[in-house]
Design an enzyme around this catalytic site. Structure first.
Site, mmCIF file in Angstrom:
data_model
loop_
_atom_site.group_PDB
_atom_site.id
_atom_site.type_symbol
_atom_site.label_atom_id
_atom_site.label_comp_id
_atom_site.label_asym_id
_atom_site.label_seq_id
_atom_site.Cartn_x
_atom_site.Cartn_y
_atom_site.Cartn_z
ATOM 1 N N SER A 2 -33.038 61.698 17.521
ATOM 2 C CA SER A 2 -34.347 62.167 17.969
ATOM 3 C C SER A 2 -34.212 63.042 19.204
ATOM 4 O O SER A 2 -34.950 64.013 19.353
ATOM 5 C CB SER A 2 -35.296 60.994 18.233
ATOM 6 O OG SER A 2 -34.751 60.088 19.161
ATOM 7 N N GLU A 3 -33.252 62.737 20.096
ATOM 8 C CA GLU A 3 -32.979 63.624 21.234
ATOM 9 C C GLU A 3 -31.496 63.652 21.580
ATOM 10 O O GLU A 3 -30.786 62.646 21.435
ATOM 11 C CB GLU A 3 -33.759 63.211 22.490
ATOM 12 C CG GLU A 3 -35.198 63.669 22.521
ATOM 13 C CD GLU A 3 -36.159 62.597 22.046
ATOM 14 O OE1 GLU A 3 -37.364 62.899 21.916
ATOM 15 O OE2 GLU A 3 -35.709 61.472 21.789
ATOM 16 N N THR A 4 -31.054 64.815 22.032
ATOM 17 C CA THR A 4 -29.716 65.035 22.585
ATOM 18 C C THR A 4 -29.918 65.714 23.933
ATOM 19 O O THR A 4 -30.732 66.631 24.046
ATOM 20 C CB THR A 4 -28.877 65.931 21.662
ATOM 21 O OG1 THR A 4 -28.727 65.276 20.392
ATOM 22 C CG2 THR A 4 -27.513 66.220 22.247
ATOM 23 N N HIS A 62 -37.033 58.138 26.726
ATOM 24 C CA HIS A 62 -35.773 57.429 26.490
ATOM 25 C C HIS A 62 -34.568 58.307 26.817
ATOM 26 O O HIS A 62 -33.561 57.806 27.337
ATOM 27 C CB HIS A 62 -35.731 56.818 25.076
ATOM 28 C CG HIS A 62 -34.978 57.568 24.047
ATOM 29 N ND1 HIS A 62 -35.544 58.552 23.266
ATOM 30 C CD2 HIS A 62 -33.677 57.486 23.654
ATOM 31 C CE1 HIS A 62 -34.638 59.025 22.431
ATOM 32 N NE2 HIS A 62 -33.500 58.403 22.645
#
Length: 280
Positions: free
Chosen positions: A48-50, A79
């Protein structure tokens, strides 16, 4: 792409136990990477995120952070903020202040603190708030495949990603949702309801972001930060509460919310799961 190895960690965030939260991929030594390299790597990890840790350009910050989803860059996300701070501290980052870590990102400076064994970030101000109009509320209900009268309230709680919050009557209603993601186009919808049975959390939360390639996000700090301002500010929640998220997709995320004066702290567990290097 350049061929040198760069320090890399993958951190589980908000999990009530190991491998129960939301993973974030963190490139620790990201200085010199191009936007295209960052975008490609975020698509490749398919999380979902990097995130990418960089030297700060603001003298008040400890580090600068860029946050990418598989579909593009975000000015802020919760997060990834906690997971990246965890990675920065473990990699030897030295904070300018003994009291806090200060992150520079698209929304400006975000302060973090240690909260027992957890990290917590100070919720950034809302960029867009207030009740959603009837057309938007009805569209959100349609996309969630529920009746309009099942929506008790709908509110903008946007601190960067663009969240629309929908309040339902019970946690069971939240967990029963089977959204129509095609109808949700253009909306980032967070759904919340109080727990009605004995539970270790006070609220159940789900987050849907199909436009960014994330049909359902496991545990979402930015949404919970916006929800905290709304729920506490409207008298729907106490100054201290715990939200559960990820239940519907096999996770057991727990987000710890604490209002102290006019500041809202959003905290959770952070655990390093993968550590090594990545070649670009």
């Amino acid at each position: 792409m350049t061929g040198e190895g760069r320090r890399f960690v993958q951190v589980d965030v908000f999990g009530s136990q190991a491998l129960a939260g939301n993973p974030v991929a963190v490139v620790v030594d990201a200085d010199g990477l191009t936007d295209i390299e960052m975008e490609r790597f975020a698509r490749w990890t398919n999380l979902s995120e990097t995130t990418f840790l960089l030297p700060p350009t603001d003298p008040a910050a400890d580090y600068r952070l860029r946050i990418f989803t598989p579909g593009g860059e975000l000015p802020f996300a919760g997060h990834p903020t906690l997971g990246s701070a965890h990675a920065w501290l473990r990699s030897g980052g030295v904070r300018r202040s003994t009291d806090a870590v200060v992150q520079q990102c698209g929304v400006g400076l975000v302060e973090l603190r240690t909260d027992g064994d957890r990290l917590a970030f100070a919720a950034p101000p809302l960029l867009h708030s207030g009740a959603a109009d009837e057309e938007t509320t009805a569209r959100a209900a349609d996309s969630l495949r529920i009746r309009r009268d099942e929506v008790l309230a709908a509110e903008w709680v946007d601190n960067g990603p663009g969240w629309l919050a929908v309040l339902l009557g019970s946690a069971e209603e939240v967990l029963a949702l089977r959204p129509d993601f095609g109808s949700m186009k253009g909306l980032k919808v967070g759904v919340v309801a109080p727990q009605t049975h004995d539970h270790d959390a006070d609220f159940e939360v789900r987050a849907f972001v199909p436009d960014l390639g994330i049909p359902e996000d496991p545990v979402t700090g930015s949404l919970n930060a916006g929800l905290a301002m709304w729920l506490i500010g409207s008298g729907r929640a106490a100054d201290h509460y715990v939200a559960a998220q990820g239940t519907a997709i096999g996770r057991s995320g727990r987000v710890h919310v604490d209002r102290n004066g006019d500041r809202y702290w959003i905290g959770g567990e952070t655990r390093t799961v993968i550590e090594g290097s990545v070649a670009f």
